[in-house]
Design a protein around this motif. Structure first.
Motif, PDB file in Angstrom:
ATOM      1  N   ARG A 144       0.830  -1.216   0.000  1.00 32.87           N
ATOM      2  CA  ARG A 144       0.000   0.000   0.000  1.00 32.87           C
ATOM      3  C   ARG A 144       0.863   1.264   0.000  1.00 32.87           C
ATOM      4  O   ARG A 144       1.969   1.285   0.539  1.00 32.87           O
ATOM      5  N   LEU A 147       0.796   4.445   3.426  1.00 35.19           N
ATOM      6  CA  LEU A 147       1.668   4.472   4.611  1.00 35.19           C
ATOM      7  C   LEU A 147       3.106   4.659   4.144  1.00 35.19           C
ATOM      8  O   LEU A 147       3.512   4.087   3.126  1.00 35.19           O
ATOM      9  N   VAL A 151       7.717   4.137   8.110  1.00 38.49           N
ATOM     10  CA  VAL A 151       6.765   3.754   9.165  1.00 38.49           C
ATOM     11  C   VAL A 151       6.490   2.249   9.082  1.00 38.49           C
ATOM     12  O   VAL A 151       6.462   1.549  10.095  1.00 38.49           O
ATOM     13  N   LEU A 155       7.164  -0.542  11.927  1.00 39.41           N
ATOM     14  CA  LEU A 155       6.023  -1.407  12.268  1.00 39.41           C
ATOM     15  C   LEU A 155       6.416  -2.883  12.177  1.00 39.41           C
ATOM     16  O   LEU A 155       6.168  -3.675  13.104  1.00 39.41           O
ATOM     17  N   VAL A 180      -0.993 -12.275   8.170  1.00 41.65           N
ATOM     18  CA  VAL A 180      -1.804 -11.083   8.461  1.00 41.65           C
ATOM     19  C   VAL A 180      -1.054  -9.813   8.046  1.00 41.65           C
ATOM     20  O   VAL A 180      -1.621  -8.902   7.424  1.00 41.65           O
ATOM     21  N   MET A 181       0.227  -9.753   8.377  1.00 43.52           N
ATOM     22  CA  MET A 181       1.030  -8.564   8.069  1.00 43.52           C
ATOM     23  C   MET A 181       1.127  -8.340   6.558  1.00 43.52           C
ATOM     24  O   MET A 181       0.883  -7.225   6.075  1.00 43.52           O
ATOM     25  N   ASP A 183      -0.782  -9.537   4.141  1.00 39.88           N
ATOM     26  CA  ASP A 183      -2.100  -9.200   3.581  1.00 39.88           C
ATOM     27  C   ASP A 183      -2.491  -7.765   3.934  1.00 39.88           C
ATOM     28  O   ASP A 183      -3.061  -7.039   3.110  1.00 39.88           O
ATOM     29  N   GLY A 184      -2.177  -7.380   5.174  1.00 41.44           N
ATOM     30  CA  GLY A 184      -2.520  -6.028   5.617  1.00 41.44           C
ATOM     31  C   GLY A 184      -1.719  -4.951   4.905  1.00 41.44           C
ATOM     32  O   GLY A 184      -2.159  -3.802   4.823  1.00 41.44           O
ATOM     33  N   LEU A 185      -0.550  -5.321   4.391  1.00 42.60           N
ATOM     34  CA  LEU A 185       0.294  -4.348   3.681  1.00 42.60           C
ATOM     35  C   LEU A 185      -0.121  -4.167   2.219  1.00 42.60           C
ATOM     36  O   LEU A 185       0.311  -3.228   1.550  1.00 42.60           O
TER      37      LEU A 185
ATOM     38  N   ALA B 176      -0.885   3.340  12.024  1.00 40.29           N
ATOM     39  CA  ALA B 176      -0.469   2.497  10.900  1.00 40.29           C
ATOM     40  C   ALA B 176      -0.620   1.021  11.272  1.00 40.29           C
ATOM     41  O   ALA B 176      -1.095   0.203  10.476  1.00 40.29           O
ATOM     42  N   TYR B 177      -0.209   0.678  12.499  1.00 37.70           N
ATOM     43  CA  TYR B 177      -0.327  -0.705  12.967  1.00 37.70           C
ATOM     44  C   TYR B 177      -1.777  -1.179  12.932  1.00 37.70           C
ATOM     45  O   TYR B 177      -2.063  -2.272  12.423  1.00 37.70           O
ATOM     46  N   THR B 179      -4.289  -0.004  11.210  1.00 36.90           N
ATOM     47  CA  THR B 179      -4.750  -0.091   9.817  1.00 36.90           C
ATOM     48  C   THR B 179      -4.291  -1.404   9.174  1.00 36.90           C
ATOM     49  O   THR B 179      -5.088  -2.142   8.589  1.00 36.90           O
ATOM     50  N   VAL B 180      -2.985  -1.700   9.287  1.00 39.26           N
ATOM     51  CA  VAL B 180      -2.421  -2.902   8.655  1.00 39.26           C
ATOM     52  C   VAL B 180      -3.011  -4.163   9.301  1.00 39.26           C
ATOM     53  O   VAL B 180      -3.404  -5.114   8.611  1.00 39.26           O
ATOM     54  N   MET B 181      -3.090  -4.170  10.621  1.00 38.81           N
ATOM     55  CA  MET B 181      -3.590  -5.342  11.330  1.00 38.81           C
ATOM     56  C   MET B 181      -5.059  -5.624  10.969  1.00 38.81           C
ATOM     57  O   MET B 181      -5.420  -6.745  10.629  1.00 38.81           O
TER      58      MET B 181
END
Lengths: 188, 188
Positions: A144, A147, A151, A155, A180-181, A183-185, B176-177, B179-181
């Motif tokens: 993404r 962000l 950062v 993270l 999770v990380m 996919d969340g990115l 940011a954490y 959002t990503v999580m």
């Protein structure tokens, strides 16, 4: 004659240096160990004074030991980035980094307050390579853009180390974290 | 007369108990503080013996102080779950939890090795409420079903605390954490 003795002393010094370094590296992987000159000397089979003399001090010895462990990790990160896509490199490296940290975390918490210039340089280099992975994956549309890469790097650094600390034995949590990380990115 | 003296002693005991508790709570929010009976006594303006007598020991005093801080956090988590969707509750609670942990993390690292039964019960209850949020969000289709809720709960617990520790002042990393999580927890 004096040259031969000098050569013997130098050989002893080199041998003691290696013994102390090996002992420090072994301690760094021992979850129950305390990183003191006495513990390193005991494991090396040397006197504490010899260990200190071999490196000029505890900080220099620990710095050499941690650097020896960390250098292949940094090289591996660079190699991954050169060999595969940035996103894939980040995912594979994250799993390997957690495994590495998991094996060394108990000691790494004892490094605070020490002066470790080589270690500090290698850590900065590691952060730089991870930032390059993130930036590359961002350019590829795999990470993404809402962000900032720095950062995201912090993270990842903080959360990955927390996962490594909490699950020294189990790979399930680490695998779930990476899923999770990553996919969340991804871009939404 | 002896009843009046007894009443005065009881009033003193109640007052000392409250002074010691207030001092311990204040210390728990002080990043530079060390959680010792002496430090608590100094801040309370009491003798160390009086502080220990007021609670029967350091562990009981620290347990009372941490519980006093933690109880409203658990209540807030329950309220959120009752008032809004599980996913929304999880997201809002995560932000509040990180802010809370960020304000108290330095001391929470000194709690290891203490016997804190009330704190342990509250922590378990907090984990249970977060697991309920995750399970509810899962049922609503807002959280992925390929990871077990208890693994997700540990994942969130460990990583959120790491973010709280690392950014006591900045909200950017925490945002940011989250959002990503939360995005990473969505079904793919």
């Amino acid at each position: 004659m004096s040259t031969a003795v000098g050569g013997g002393r130098r050989a002893d010094a080199v041998r003691n240096r290696q013994l102390a370094l090996d002992a420090a590296i072994a301690l760094l992987s021992d979850p129950g160990a305390t990183l003191t000159v006495e513990a390193i000397a005991r494991r090396a089979g040397l006197g504490a004074g010899t260990v200190v003399r071999a490196f000029g001090g505890k900080d220099a010895l620990v710095d050499a030991a941690v650097s020896t462990l960390l250098e292949p990790v940094v090289t591996r990160a660079r190699d991954l980035l050169a060999q595969t896509s940035p996103e894939r490199a980040l995912r594979v490296f994250l799993a390997e980094l957690i495994a590495f940290q998991s094996a060394h975390h108990s000691i790494s918490e004892q490094l605070g307050g020490l002066d470790l210039p080589a270690t500090t340089t290698l850590r900065a280099e590691l952060v730089r390579v991870v930032e390059d992975m993130i930036a590359g994956a961002r350019r590829d549309g795999a990470v993404r853009t809402d962000l900032e890469p720095d950062v995201i790097a912090v993270l990842i650094g903080e959360s990955a180390f927390a996962i490594a600390r909490s699950s020294p034995a189990s790979g399930e949590l680490a695998a779930a974290y990476i899923t999770v990380m990553m996919d969340g990115l991804r871009p939404r």
